[in-house]
Design a protein around this motif. Structure first.
Motif, PDB file in Angstrom:
ATOM      1  N   SER A   1       0.915  -1.106   0.170  1.00 17.40           N
ATOM      2  CA  SER A   1       0.013   0.008  -0.019  1.00 17.40           C
ATOM      3  C   SER A   1       0.886   1.318  -0.082  1.00 17.40           C
ATOM      4  O   SER A   1       0.577   2.126  -0.620  1.00 17.40           O
ATOM      5  CB  SER A   1      -0.820   0.045   1.266  1.00 17.40           C
TER       6      SER A   1
ATOM      7  N   ASP B   1       2.340   1.926  -3.558  1.00 19.98           N
ATOM      8  CA  ASP B   1       1.240   2.336  -4.500  1.00 19.98           C
ATOM      9  C   ASP B   1       0.556   3.828  -4.130  1.00 19.98           C
ATOM     10  O   ASP B   1       0.335   4.765  -4.893  1.00 19.98           O
ATOM     11  CB  ASP B   1      -0.109   1.410  -4.263  1.00 19.98           C
ATOM     12  N   GLN B   2       0.885   4.134  -2.850  1.00 24.04           N
ATOM     13  CA  GLN B   2       0.726   5.482  -2.446  1.00 24.04           C
ATOM     14  C   GLN B   2       1.882   6.711  -2.367  1.00 24.04           C
ATOM     15  O   GLN B   2       1.832   7.164  -1.204  1.00 24.04           O
ATOM     16  CB  GLN B   2      -0.281   5.776  -1.098  1.00 24.04           C
TER      17      GLN B   2
ATOM     18  N   GLN C   1       3.518   8.328  -9.348  1.00 27.80           N
ATOM     19  CA  GLN C   1       3.029   7.505  -8.332  1.00 27.80           C
ATOM     20  C   GLN C   1       3.179   5.890  -8.945  1.00 27.80           C
ATOM     21  O   GLN C   1       2.932   5.699  -9.979  1.00 27.80           O
ATOM     22  CB  GLN C   1       1.484   7.969  -8.116  1.00 27.80           C
TER      23      GLN C   1
END
Length: 828
Positions: free
Chosen positions: A167, A170-171, A184
């Protein structure tokens, strides 16, 4: 640290013979023998040949649970990129982990002590059965012995993503807030075949077990941040550290959180609370400190709080960090503890991820970024078990760049008051104290800068003086803790001689802080540029933001007038001037935001009934108008005109390999490398207008004016902005300021969060402005510009397109350690 065992095959147990693992599926060879270990948290074996980590668990109880521990996870190796928040030393959430037998299977579960069953004690690890738990791993029991003990291989669990790395990858953000979505990453997943526990890393102690795992994450769209660092951006590996920790024993007394003091807290819901009492209980996070003599006002303690500074930090940085961390010793002494807080350099034989040691890590990153203080906390009581600080090394080098631009490269390493290295070390002392403060349980206080540096828990702007028209950095940063730090340390850790009066004594101390007039503004009411608390600024300086903005504009004008080749060392690429110019040009950006908070602002506090501060009066109309006038000064052509002499110097080209830190910190240009002074003006205008014309601020201005017609109104704000930015005659710069303002007004009117009344006021003024521009007359470029802008304003479709034409927005180089304007740090 004592090296107890061979790294080829470890046997860590009370007394485990080789036959202890008989019957484990797939096992065909005997373990190598090793010396008998001292008593440990659990019998545990590492088998490097089969890559197994074998725990021997006690017999399961009636509820199926064999054992419970605190569990936390941390990164031994990081990505080296601040946007992903994947730094060496980052820790995850602290959980209570339970090993529960379910038939022939063993489940690893995260329990939920936040929700307390009726009659449950404060230290009960078991939450109410009415609320969910999380089963995070389920595997076969390798062996059940005659005495009921069980042997399980937890290597699979250790290789799972309990930290949330996928996560985070991904962020990773959008290229430092510039709007570049290519920065990103997307679609990262754990690659199980490329992940495994590391048997050679296993260490076991009486109260904790420590073990690493290599975890690999894959993606077809890794993004610019990962591509900038990883040797193969499509698959990136981390060494992840796991800690099993004995549940803290009895004796720790939770302290009820007090919103007047703030800090970090642990929340529980006690459903057995008497009717009429709130079931929600917040406990202030803090270390356990037990006096050897509880009846003495001042006493030594059984276990001091010791922070170890990373020995990887080079000198003189290491000494500066030790000095800054050591400031907290004075506060603990004043709270009644003798030598209860200590700081040391990390010995070579200590593992910084061992849960028994509080660590200040010095981390290298590819680009600059934030630092942060973390806590491993017992989720039942708020007791801090370990503090872990991460300091980013490149931020100090960015500070030196700024100070060098202010005073000149010839001041480097001179040891004088204006030596950029000396000033950067002064800031590092404060940074070390700040982040360790978080690990001790203290939150930000963003009002401290308005009360003579009352706390190291503020974000400190360097105080830049002017002596003889030249910048002076002799008082750039404070030294030592402030009055807020001393008072809150006493509240959080101090104990009355009579232990029966603990809560009453803490309440009395909180009342005294309020009575003394100490201001406190926490993150939620400070971070965003559109907040309403006039004292809640980040990176601001001085007792009054409006006065400081005026002063900072004078400082800015003086330093820009002096800026030039003197900011470079001999032989340094001239292109570096472009990077050093940006923070000088935007030197006022923090004070602009701080000043804007008075407009539509209110002086609220975190009051309790009876403390005399229950009401939240609006900022006076006179102060709001003064703030508006100060911000309008930042939109004047005088403030926004780059000196002609600088444009050729700022147009030098850079050559060589790409430098991502350089690329994200310079102004964009339509004709790179040729410097565009109008884009520099755009960025400064955007900062001022974003703060002044934010929809929540205008809504508050309108509401205050409805109550008090003498108060500043939205009409007055809009008319003043238009009058100062859309002149009767113009040149290229004033036209750019005017168009940038008009576009911003159109965007605010079209914003879904803008109230209908405010949107109508803006719409009417844009319509009238279009009519005025159509009648402007004149000749040449000024006339053509006015006619073009008039047509767009008078045509609803073109005006709508103007509001949504995002390519016309100017990327603003980052100011905070990371993130563009409007994308404030969301970290401690």
């Amino acid at each position: 640290m004592q090296q107890m065992f061979s790294r080829m095959a470890l046997v860590l147990a009370l007394a485990i013979a080789p036959a202890a693992v008989a019957g484990v599926p797939g096992r065909t060879h005997a373990l190598a023998t090793a010396p008998l270990a001292p008593v440990t948290l659990l019998p545990v074996q590492a088998d490097p040949r089969d890559s197994k980590i074998l725990l021997t668990l006690p017999p399961a109880g009636a509820d199926g649970v064999a054992a419970r521990f605190l569990y936390t996870v941390a990164l031994r190796t990081g990505l080296g990129s601040a946007p992903t928040f994947l730094d060496r030393g980052r820790i995850g959430a602290t959980r209570i982990i339970a090993f529960r037998r379910i038939g022939k299977k063993l489940a690893i579960q995260f329990e939920n002590p936040r929700f307390r069953a009726h009659g449950a004690a404060a230290a009960d690890p078991v939450g109410s059965v009415d609320f969910a738990t999380s089963t995070v791993w389920l595997g076969d029991i390798g062996e059940t012995r005659a005495d009921g003990t069980m042997v399980i291989d937890v290597a699979g669990f250790l290789a799972s993503d309990t930290l949330g790395i996928a996560s985070s990858l991904d962020q990773s953000g959008d290229n430092f807030g510039t709007g570049d979505a290519q920065g990103q990453g997307k679609g990262f997943k754990l690659a199980e075949k490329l992940s495994a526990a590391d048997p050679g890393s296993l260490k076991a102690f009486p109260d904790n077990i420590e073990v690493d795992a290599v975890q690999t994450y894959v993606s077809e769209q890794p993004g610019a941040e990962v591509e900038n660092i990883a040797p193969d951006a499509h698959q990136i590996s981390f060494t992840v550290h796991h800690s099993l920790v004995r549940l803290p024993g009895p004796g720790f007394v939770p302290r009820a959180f007090d919103q007047r003091i703030g800090g970090f807290s642990t929340q529980t819901l006690a459903f057995g609370a008497p009717l009429g009492e709130d079931v929600v209980r917040d406990y202030a996070n803090r270390f356990r400190l037990d006096k050897l003599d509880p009846t003495a006002a001042r006493s030594r303690v059984r276990k001091p709080i010791v922070f170890y500074v990373d020995n990887r930090a080079p000198e003189p940085i290491r000494s500066a960090l030790v000095d800054g961390v050591g400031w907290w010793a004075k506060a603990f002494e004043a709270a009644g503890y003798i030598d209860a807080f200590q700081v040391k350099v990390l010995p070579d034989d200590v593992d910084p991820l061992d849960v028994r040691y509080n660590i200040v890590n010095w981390d290298d990153r590819a680009t600059r970024g934030w630092s942060y203080g973390q806590e491993i906390v017992d989720p039942r009581t708020g007791e801090i078990v370990k503090g872990m600080v991460v300091l980013g090394s490149r931020r100090a080098r960015q500070d030196i760049q700024i100070f060098q631009a202010l005073v000149g490269a010839d001041q480097l390493n001179t040891g004088t008051a204006n030596d950029p290295v000396r000033v950067a070390l002064a800031r590092l002392r404060q940074l070390a104290a700040h982040e360790v403060g978080h690990s001790l349980g203290f939150a930000h206080n963003f009002a401290a800068s308005t009360q003579d540096r009352a706390s190291v828990m503020d974000y400190p702007a360097p105080h830049i003086g002017l002596v003889g028209g030249k910048p002076d950095l002799s008082d750039a940063y404070g030294v030592g803790l402030g009055v807020w730090d001393m008072a809150t340390t006493d509240w959080l850790y101090g104990e009355p001689v009579s232990r029966a009066d603990r809560q009453a004594a803490a309440d009395a101390k909180a009342r005294a802080v309020v009575a003394a007039g100490m201001r406190y503004v926490e993150d939620d009411n400070a971070r965003s540029p559109d907040t309403a608390q006039p004292w809640g600024g980040l990176w601001d300086d001085g007792a009054d933001p409006t006065s400081e903005l005026r002063r900072m504009l004078d400082v800015r004008a003086a330093v820009i007038a002096r800026f030039g080749l003197g900011a470079l060392a001999p032989g340094e690429p001239v292109a570096n001037l472009r990077r050093r110019f940006v923070p000088l040009w935007l030197l006022h950006r923090y004070e602009v935001v701080a000043t804007a908070k008075a407009i539509g602002g209110a002086e609220f506090s975190y009051a309790v009934n009876g403390d005399g501060h229950e009401a939240a009066p609006p900022v006076s109309p006179a102060d709001q108008r003064a703030a508006l006038e100060a911000i309008l000064q930042t939109l004047s052509p005088t403030a926004l005109r780059v000196p002609d002499r600088l444009v050729p110097l700022l147009s030098a080209a850079a050559n060589g390999s790409d430098n991502r830190q350089f690329d994200i910190e310079i102004f964009a240009s339509h004709a790179s490398p040729i410097f565009d002074p109008l884009i520099a003006a755009d960025a400064a205008v955007e900062i001022s207008l974003n703060a002044l014309l934010s929809p929540p601020r205008l809504a508050r201005v309108a509401a205050q004016h409805d109550v008090d017609p003498k108060a500043l109104g939205v009409e007055e704000v809009l008319d003043a902005v238009i009058a100062r930015t859309v002149p009767a005659r113009s040149d290229a710069l004033t036209r750019r300021i005017a168009e940038r303002t008009i576009v911003k007004l159109a965007q605010v009117a079209a914003n879904k969060t803008t109230t209908t009344d405010v949107a109508a006021l803006i719409d009417a003024r844009l319509q009238r402005l279009g009519t005025t521009l159509a009648r402007r007359g004149g000749d040449g470029t000024d006339r053509d510009w006015a006619e073009s802008l008039s047509r767009r304003l008078l045509d609803p479709r073109q005006r709508s397109a103007m509001a949504t034409d995002l390519p016309r927005m100017t990327p603003i180089p980052p100011a905070d350690p990371i993130g563009g304007e409007g994308e404030w740090m969301d970290l401690p």
